[in-house]
Motif scaffolding. Structure first.
Motif, PDB file in Angstrom:
ATOM      1  N   LYS A  76       0.746  -1.374   0.000  1.00 15.20           N
ATOM      2  CA  LYS A  76      -0.097   0.015  -0.026  1.00 15.20           C
ATOM      3  C   LYS A  76       0.802   1.282  -0.077  1.00 15.20           C
ATOM      4  O   LYS A  76       0.655   2.257  -0.700  1.00 15.20           O
ATOM      5  N   ASP A  79       2.390   1.611  -3.282  1.00 21.00           N
ATOM      6  CA  ASP A  79       1.292   2.131  -4.225  1.00 21.00           C
ATOM      7  C   ASP A  79       1.058   3.496  -4.216  1.00 21.00           C
ATOM      8  O   ASP A  79       0.911   4.146  -5.401  1.00 21.00           O
ATOM      9  N   GLN A 105      -7.763   6.961  -9.849  1.00 21.37           N
ATOM     10  CA  GLN A 105      -7.430   5.719  -9.056  1.00 21.37           C
ATOM     11  C   GLN A 105      -7.068   5.940  -7.615  1.00 21.37           C
ATOM     12  O   GLN A 105      -7.636   4.892  -6.816  1.00 21.37           O
ATOM     13  N   TRP A 109      -8.860   3.713  -4.695  1.00 20.15           N
ATOM     14  CA  TRP A 109      -8.058   3.021  -3.756  1.00 20.15           C
ATOM     15  C   TRP A 109      -7.685   3.018  -2.372  1.00 20.15           C
ATOM     16  O   TRP A 109      -7.909   2.308  -1.467  1.00 20.15           O
ATOM     17  N   GLU A 113      -8.655   0.554   0.241  1.00 21.67           N
ATOM     18  CA  GLU A 113      -7.625  -0.103   0.607  1.00 21.67           C
ATOM     19  C   GLU A 113      -7.229   0.549   2.025  1.00 21.67           C
ATOM     20  O   GLU A 113      -6.747  -0.384   2.903  1.00 21.67           O
ATOM     21  N   SER A 194      -5.423  -7.289  -5.525  1.00 22.91           N
ATOM     22  CA  SER A 194      -4.696  -6.022  -5.318  1.00 22.91           C
ATOM     23  C   SER A 194      -3.439  -5.946  -5.280  1.00 22.91           C
ATOM     24  O   SER A 194      -3.035  -4.728  -6.006  1.00 22.91           O
ATOM     25  N   TYR A 197      -2.557  -5.450  -9.191  1.00 28.49           N
ATOM     26  CA  TYR A 197      -2.865  -4.307  -9.514  1.00 28.49           C
ATOM     27  C   TYR A 197      -1.675  -3.040  -9.458  1.00 28.49           C
ATOM     28  O   TYR A 197      -1.179  -2.555 -10.232  1.00 28.49           O
ATOM     29  N   GLU A 201       0.591  -1.685 -12.481  1.00 26.83           N
ATOM     30  CA  GLU A 201       0.849  -0.272 -12.496  1.00 26.83           C
ATOM     31  C   GLU A 201       2.506   0.200 -12.810  1.00 26.83           C
ATOM     32  O   GLU A 201       2.710   1.199 -13.222  1.00 26.83           O
ATOM     33  N   SER A 231      -3.561   4.194 -18.062  1.00 26.87           N
ATOM     34  CA  SER A 231      -4.173   4.493 -16.744  1.00 26.87           C
ATOM     35  C   SER A 231      -5.534   4.236 -16.941  1.00 26.87           C
ATOM     36  O   SER A 231      -6.119   4.077 -15.915  1.00 26.87           O
ATOM     37  N   GLY A 234      -5.952   1.019 -15.627  1.00 23.83           N
ATOM     38  CA  GLY A 234      -5.763   1.111 -14.290  1.00 23.83           C
ATOM     39  C   GLY A 234      -7.147   1.416 -13.435  1.00 23.83           C
ATOM     40  O   GLY A 234      -7.423   0.983 -12.415  1.00 23.83           O
ATOM     41  N   ILE A 238      -8.901  -0.632 -10.735  1.00 21.73           N
ATOM     42  CA  ILE A 238      -9.367  -0.431  -9.320  1.00 21.73           C
ATOM     43  C   ILE A 238     -10.817  -0.636  -9.034  1.00 21.73           C
ATOM     44  O   ILE A 238     -11.240  -1.266  -7.969  1.00 21.73           O
ATOM     45  N   ILE A 241     -11.385  -4.422  -8.703  1.00 22.18           N
ATOM     46  CA  ILE A 241     -11.052  -4.923  -7.437  1.00 22.18           C
ATOM     47  C   ILE A 241     -12.272  -4.834  -6.252  1.00 22.18           C
ATOM     48  O   ILE A 241     -12.654  -5.628  -5.646  1.00 22.18           O
TER      49      ILE A 241
END
Length: 661
Positions: A76, A79, A105, A109, A113, A194, A197, A201, A231, A234, A238, A241
């Motif tokens: 995380k 990320d 995103q 996210w 998360e 996750s 992902y 990226e 993106s 992306g 997300i 997810i």
């Protein structure tokens, strides 16, 4: 041993990246790349041995609860760093769309998360799961990837010489290559959507950094285009997810794949699957997202070979193939098949109009990735087998061809197909390898044609998809045949020039051509050992089965009768005999027996490239041999806009259908 291999596959490239960046000495960098290449080969071999011995046909890596939580928070944090850097790139280059897509995103996210707004995050206990599909991807990344990186040692030195750089940028270049390899290995091994992902990226960012590596205005522009288009995928990823977590109560990729088997194609799951397919479309440059891959051809050749033919774009098709059992036999599957088939046909058509060698390879890559996605959408065991086999054959052959074009460009100063006339006299070694690589993409007994035949057989119940595959396959022969013809067109003079390549370039080309031959010769054990176990593990409705036995691949009905196949080994024996016999007899042919054509004057004695003669005015005249490119029919300006509209409509229909479900 299992954990050592896992850590080596992910962390060794990261270590090699750091060393390449820190240590500026060229000789040390060569040693680092060479040693890393050998170790990654060993890692791939180690996984092969372990998986073939695994009683359940898969390797499972579990963390205890506390370790899992620590690793999850580390990812995380990384990320967040990744999002911050991408936003910085957008601000630095004044590209608002990059910043907007990054925000789109970051917000969901963070809510999901970090703050848990959408409910508890169900992390799977199995952090990493390696089955046969994962193993195939590990082999592509950890064998072909290092070979291309090794090739870059010689190529980048010459590349920077042409750019007249005073300070080498190779440390940064090789650092990004190795970061990419580590991220790709992790992406295909993790069972946590996750985590996938996050690694997804990283490959997006690496793509931008490598495409824009030369720092020219056009390179930066195309790098930014790759960044924002990926993106878009992306953003879809997300949201998928979040929907998967709420629908299945887990982020396990294995659970997603098996959800369709359990009749769970209800609720929010269809939307999540549709979004994951769109994410796969963007990464694999399907229409209407193809422009980033075409723009990426401005990058150095190793970038084209590594990111955009053999590995990165395979991440997109890997995701679609991985989750294909979940939507097998559904309307979503049919739309995915149509989308892939349309890309296959239209990209093959546009490739006919291209004279730039790299662009031909780019459109061919887009087309073949479309065929893989088409097979995944058809959703039978045979079509999935065709998709996986095509991923293997395409990665090896196309990686080779990109390196060949880069070598040719450095040799003659051009990547235009028309400038390659008489190439056999100037660069005989590279020409032979290039021609074999092209033949492997379109003719029997090479594996690419076999997979196309398998795709046609499995599409008989979907007439539109069948038509698109047949059309795309026919158009493929046209642009490869034109290219081969111009390369082999040469003068009648017996003189040859022996080219000189660096050891790294020659070794990479030789190794890859051996792999091209070996993969097709060994298609039966390749299928039985690596592909069949994965296909059998998928529960799908099939009217027949694919069998690898004896000397080829055979299709059988449910009553076990054979209705098609290829005896690949017999074909190969004939082809190999011809490959040996033709040069042998050509070499024994005496120059005096060669009858040059009458060209209205004496033939030029120093002619190497094509046909040159001395005219009555004592001037050297060229006989121009050119291909037809049919720009008025297949040109980019004629087909791209309409194709993007149709492909965009298919994507919108996919979203509409899954939301309606």
């Amino acid at each position: 041993m299992d954990w050592y291999l896992l850590l080596a596959a992910i962390l060794l490239p990261a270590l090699s990246a750091a060393l390449c960046f820190i240590i500026k000495n060229q000789k040390v960098r060569i040693a680092i790349v060479s040693i890393s290449t050998l170790i990654l080969f060993a890692v791939a071999y180690g996984f092969i041995v372990l998986l073939l011995r695994a009683p359940e046909g898969k390797l499972v890596y579990q963390f205890n609860e506390s370790t899992l939580e620590v690793v999850s928070w580390i990812i995380k944090g990384l990320d967040l760093v990744l999002f911050s850097y991408i936003a910085y790139v957008g601000i630095k280059h004044k590209k608002a769309i990059v910043v907007v897509l990054c925000i789109l995103q970051v917000i969901p996210w963070a809510l999901f998360e970090v703050f848990g707004v959408f409910g508890k995050v169900f992390e799977p206990e199995d952090a990493f799961v390696i089955d046969h599909l994962s193993l195939i991807m590990i082999m592509l990344v950890s064998i072909i990837g290092p070979i291309i990186t090794f090739f870059a040692l010689g190529y980048m030195k010459e590349h920077e010489h042409h750019l007249k750089l005073t300070v080498s940028r190779q440390p940064r270049f090789f650092m990004i290559l190795f970061v990419f390899l580590g991220a790709m290995n992790a992406l295909v091994m993790t069972d946590n959507l996750s985590w996938m992902y996050f690694f997804w990226e990283i490959t997006t960012l690496c793509s931008f950094l490598l495409i824009s590596h030369d720092g020219t205005e056009i390179a930066i522009k195309n790098g930014l285009r790759a960044l924002w288009i990926n993106s878009v995928g992306g953003v879809a990823f997300i949201f998928a997810i979040i929907l998967v977590n709420s629908s299945l109560g887990t982020l396990s990729i294995q659970a997603i794949s098996e959800s369709g088997m359990e009749g769970a194609f209800t609720g929010l799951l269809p939307i999540a699957l549709g979004l994951l397919c769109i994410a796969g479309f963007t990464k694999s440059a399907q229409f209407p997202f193809q422009s980033w891959l075409l723009g990426a051809m401005v990058a150095p050749t190793p970038v084209s070979a590594l990111l955009h033919s053999s590995t990165m774009v395979k991440a997109g098709v890997y995701l679609v193939v991985r989750i294909s059992p979940a939507f097998s036999g559904t309307i979503l599957g049919q739309l995915v098949a149509i989308s892939g088939g349309f890309t296959f046909a239209i990209a093959s058509a546009i490739a006919i109009s291209q004279s730039n060698g790299k662009k031909v390879l780019a459109y061919s890559t887009i087309a073949n990735l479309g065929l893989v996605i088409c097979c995944a959408g058809i959703g039978t065991r045979t079509s999935i087998a065709a998709a996986i086999l095509l991923m293997i054959f395409h990665a090896v052959s196309k990686g080779l061809l990109f390196l060949c074009v880069g070598t040719i460009e450095q040799g003659i100063g051009s990547r235009d197909i028309e400038d390659m006339q008489g190439l056999f006299k100037i660069m005989p070694f590279t020409t032979v390898i290039t021609v074999i690589g092209m033949i492997s993409m379109m003719l029997p007994p090479f594996g690419v044609l076999i997979t196309k035949w398998m795709a046609i057989e499995t599409a008989v119940d979907q007439p539109l998809v069948l038509l698109l595959i047949i059309l795309g396959s026919a158009l493929t022969v046209v642009f490869w045949g034109k290219w081969i013809g111009i390369i082999l067109t040469m003068s009648y003079k017996p003189k040859f020039h022996i080219e000189k390549l660096t050891f790294s370039m020659e070794a990479a080309l030789t190794t890859l051509i051996v792999f091209v031959m070996a993969a097709s010769i060994g298609i039966v054990p390749l299928y039985n050992t690596l592909v069949k176990p994965q296909v059998v593990s998928f529960v799908m409705q099939d009217k027949g089965s694919l069998v690898g036995e004896g000397m080829g691949i055979w299709l059988r009905n449910m009553d076990k009768t054979v209705y098609g196949g290829f005896a690949s080994i017999v074909f190969f024996i004939i082809v190999l005999l011809l490959m040996v016999a033709i040069p042998f007899f050509a070499h024994r042919l005496k120059p005096a027996r060669l009858k040059p054509p009458y060209l209205c004057g004496d033939n030029a004695s120093d002619d190497m490239r094509g046909l040159e003669f001395i005219s009555p005015g004592d001037k050297i005249e060229n006989v121009v041999v050119r291909n037809y490119y049919m720009q008025n029919v297949f040109g980019e300006d004629k087909l791209t806009t309409g194709a993007n509209i149709i492909a965009g409509a298919i994507v919108l229909i996919i979203l509409g259908v899954v939301i309606g479900l």
